[in-house]
Scaffold this active site. Structure first.
Site, short mmCIF file in Angstrom:
data_model
loop_
_atom_site.label_atom_id
_atom_site.label_comp_id
_atom_site.label_asym_id
_atom_site.label_seq_id
_atom_site.Cartn_x
_atom_site.Cartn_y
_atom_site.Cartn_z
N GLU A 56 0.65 -1.15 0.42
CA GLU A 56 -0.25 -0.13 0.18
C GLU A 56 1.09 1.11 0.10
O GLU A 56 0.28 2.11 -1.03
CB GLU A 56 -0.90 0.00 1.12
N CYS A 84 -3.07 -3.00 6.84
CA CYS A 84 -2.90 -3.17 8.51
C CYS A 84 -2.95 -1.57 8.87
O CYS A 84 -3.71 -0.74 8.00
CB CYS A 84 -1.77 -3.53 8.85
#
Length: 140
Positions: A56, A84
């Site tokens: 990401e 996360c």
């Protein structure tokens, strides 16, 4: 032809397979803005030994460079695994409008703009890729 969530998630899945083949945790990401892919990435944390090199964050950095702006307004990030908490914070800071993920991550907080893809086959593919990698790691 209008591209849908499954189309973009398949590209993220192909990124995850690249990570798998590099012996990384297989997570792939695609960022789409106004119907155009502006970046894609996969995990590189283990090969680079840098804790923040999650798919990401790498994809966000690439997108920032590509559009020459830290704000990724009107964009969607497609992730094979629910991001996360660290990545969710970066996604929020980058002003990404929507998160669409494949497999659930039980260690992650849910954002208001976060949705699991509505496709059982794609969810299973994302889940199995991660499960296979962890089985492989346990057997080494």
């Amino acid at each position: 032809m209008e591209k849908d969530n499954i189309y973009y998630m398949k590209i993220a899945y192909n990124e995850a397979k690249k990570a798998y083949n590099k012996n990384e945790i297989p997570i792939g990401v695609v960022i789409v803005q106004n119907g155009r892919i502006i970046s894609k990435a996969h995990n590189l944390r283990d090969s680079l030994n840098i804790v923040t090199k999650h798919a990401e964050i790498i994809a966000i950095e690439k997108a920032n460079k590509k559009i020459n702006n830290w704000r990724l307004l009107n964009s969607t990030i497609y992730c094979t695994l629910q991001p996360c908490n660290m990545c969710m914070e970066v996604i929020k800071e980058a002003k990404i409008s929507k998160v669409i993920y494949g497999a659930k991550n039980n260690k992650s907080n849910i954002l208001d703009n976060s949705y699991q893809i509505d496709n059982e086959d794609m969810i299973k593919k994302c889940e199995n890729l991660i499960k296979d990698k962890f089985k492989e790691l346990r057997n080494d």
